[in-house]
Design an enzyme around this catalytic site. Structure first.
Site, short mmCIF file in Angstrom:
data_model
loop_
_atom_site.label_atom_id
_atom_site.label_comp_id
_atom_site.label_asym_id
_atom_site.label_seq_id
_atom_site.Cartn_x
_atom_site.Cartn_y
_atom_site.Cartn_z
CD GLU A 173 -3.18 -1.06 1.96
OE1 GLU A 173 -3.33 -0.10 2.77
OE2 GLU A 173 -4.12 -1.90 1.63
CD GLU A 295 -3.69 -5.96 3.00
OE1 GLU A 295 -4.69 -5.19 3.66
OE2 GLU A 295 -2.57 -5.66 3.31
O1 AHR Z 1 -5.58 -5.66 6.85
C1 AHR Z 1 -5.42 -4.44 7.66
C2 AHR Z 1 -4.85 -3.35 6.84
O2 AHR Z 1 -5.63 -3.04 5.85
C3 AHR Z 1 -3.30 -3.67 6.25
O3 AHR Z 1 -2.35 -3.36 7.36
C4 AHR Z 1 -3.22 -2.67 5.19
O4 AHR Z 1 -2.31 -3.21 4.18
C5 AHR Z 1 -4.61 -2.54 4.95
O5 AHR Z 1 -5.00 -1.13 4.65
#
Ligand code: AHR
Length: 490
Positions: A173, A295
């Site tokens: 990110e 994610e």
């Molecule tokens: O999964 C929680 C958070 O969500 C992670 O650390 C980040 O990569 C995303 O914004």
């Protein structure tokens, strides 16, 4: 009556088993308590790893585990997590709850965990606040089998032989918590950091670039245009939030409107994967580069009374449907999506496992992963269901979603979700290219907000499904409301 058409003659892409991957971060009680309790814990463990959690994850054939973050990854300095535990540096986990991170779970512990799980490790390197040298040396420490300062250090710390490491993420990110970069700036840094992520011996690193947040198509376009020749995969992050960041809603107490909002937001994954893949096609028409959805999952308000930085939430049949919908989407896009990692494996966001002290429970999402494991490394086959629209007010979703695959030994597996909370549907399956000799089926179905508790850990569980008939054309069955169904045909 709905028609489900499955054409086994029309074989498509291989469903890479890594689509069924997981994500673990130094966040809340994911690593500490959830996975790692330390060698001296009274909770049964092997080298500090909870035996119950490891066994449960092996049962669903966890193929790959991402670590150490997430946002934590771009603040993590791996050298703080090696060597004698008592002298490891302590730090404040500023992102997640402000707790002291004692670094007792580091590289050796992660590799030990993956070894116990029998899964591929996927390490996210620190591009946001770490140096090129630091990232380069991490890969050297883990994978180099020769004379070098990092290899010597590893041996001194008890690991004579290097580990195998395939997946390595170059930042996380970086458009946000990983440095607030522009895509142009990140694409250049990716090229630079990636240069020093070396292949030692026969260890070939699969380099994953930081991809876009949700529908940031410009990020995908710029990073692909500038750096595609240097990457093996590029990530995509998308969480289901029923009404966005400011109104995520409760994981347990929700009504029909929230249900359909959640379903609709989840189905948006189909658009995202399709459009991002189209952009990737411009620069990589052969589809060499994988789209890695590292994610995904439901993000609700934290459970009342818990640390807001720990992201602990319960898990209901709504989560089961969200998992089933996403996994069917990934299967259907397996020509491009070759890894996905649900966030997060234990005690954080849409977990497959929750723990409380020595107790552990398997969530409805766990059961979906268990039913869908049949697709791992199988071949996607053509399928179609003539769904109808259901919903509330102007929120409309299809009532049924599906995917189908054949295994190497010729078994056909079909997974179907019924998104209605009240209606069951008759489904007539037309099978082409296969005769039905035998059928086995299992189902997860319950009220929309049913969930497992530590006192009643089996309230929601998988049952045998027998409500089907073999027909001339294939199979007919009635799929109950609010359910995830798996049918195996031999
Ligand atoms: O999964 C929680 C958070 O969500 C992670 O650390 C980040 O990569 C995303 O914004």
């Amino acid at each position: 009556m709905h028609k489900l058409v499955v054409n086994v003659f029309n074989k498509k892409s291989k469903i890479s088993k890594e689509i069924y991957g997981h994500f673990s971060e130094h966040l809340g009680r994911c690593i500490y308590e959830g996975i790692y309790v330390g060698e001296n814990s009274e909770i049964p463990n092997k080298n500090g790893m909870r035996k119950d959690v490891v066994e449960a994850l092996k049962e669903i054939k966890i193929p790959v585990l991402r670590w150490p973050g997430g946002c934590f990854a771009d603040e993590y300095h791996w050298k703080d997590g090696i060597g004698e535990k008592s002298s490891r540096k302590k730090m404040i986990n500023t992102h997640w709850g402000g707790l002291v991170e004692d670094n007792s779970f580091g590289t050796h512990e992660f590799m030990e965990l993956c070894d116990q799980l029998g899964c591929e490790p996927y390490i996210s390197g620190n591009l946001g606040s770490g140096t090129v040298q630091e990232m380069s040396e991490w890969v050297e420490y883990v994978t180099f089998d020769g004379v070098s300062p990092m290899a010597e250090e590893r041996k001194k710390n008890g690991q004579e032989k290097p580990w195998k490491l395939k997946y390595f993420g170059i930042g996380n990110e970086n458009w946000g918590c990983g440095g607030n970069m522009t895509p142009e700036y990140y694409a250049n840094l990716f090229r630079r950091y990636g240069t020093y992520v070396r292949n030692y011996g026969d260890n070939k690193i699969f380099k994953v670039a930081c991809g876009p947040n949700i529908d940031d198509y410009n990020w995908m376009d710029v990073v692909m245009k500038m750096s595609h020749q240097f990457m093996d995969g590029i990530s995509l992050h998308y969480y289901t939030m029923s009404r966005g960041w400011d109104d995520k809603g409760s994981a347990l107490n929700f009504d029909e409107t929230r249900w359909f909002e959640t379903m609709s937001k989840t189905l948006y994954m189909e658009d995202l994967v399709t459009h991002h893949s189209e952009i990737m096609d411009r620069y990589d028409p052969e589809k060499r580069i994988a789209l890695i959805v590292d994610e995904w999952g439901n993000w609700f308000d934290v459970e009342e009374g818990t640390n807001p930085g720990f992201l602990y939430q319960q898990n209901t049949m709504r989560d089961a449907l969200v998992a089933g919908i996403n996994l069917n989407i990934f299967n259907k896009h397996s020509d491009r999506v070759r890894m996905a990692n649900i966030a997060q494996v234990v005690n954080v966001l849409q977990s497959v496992i929750l723990t409380e002290g020595e107790k552990m429970l398997l969530t409805p999402t766990y059961h979906v992963f268990n039913m869908f494991k049949c697709h791992q490394d199988a071949t996607l086959v053509d399928s179609f269901i003539d769904a109808t629209e259901i919903g509330i007010n102007d929120i409309k979703v299809p009532n049924l979603t599906e995917s189908a695959s054949v295994t190497e030994d010729g078994k056909l597996n079909i997974t179907i979700n019924n998104l209605s909370i009240s209606d069951s549907y008759d489904v007539e399956t037309v099978l082409t290219g296969m005769k039905v000799n035998s059928v086995k089926a299992e189902i997860l179905t319950d009220d929309m907000n049913a969930y497992n508790t530590f006192d009643c850990p089996n309230a929601v569980h998988v049952k045998e499904f027998t409500d089907y008939k073999v027909t001339e054309e294939g199979l007919s069955f009635k799929i109950p409301a609010c359910s995830v169904l798996h049918i195996e045909v031999c």
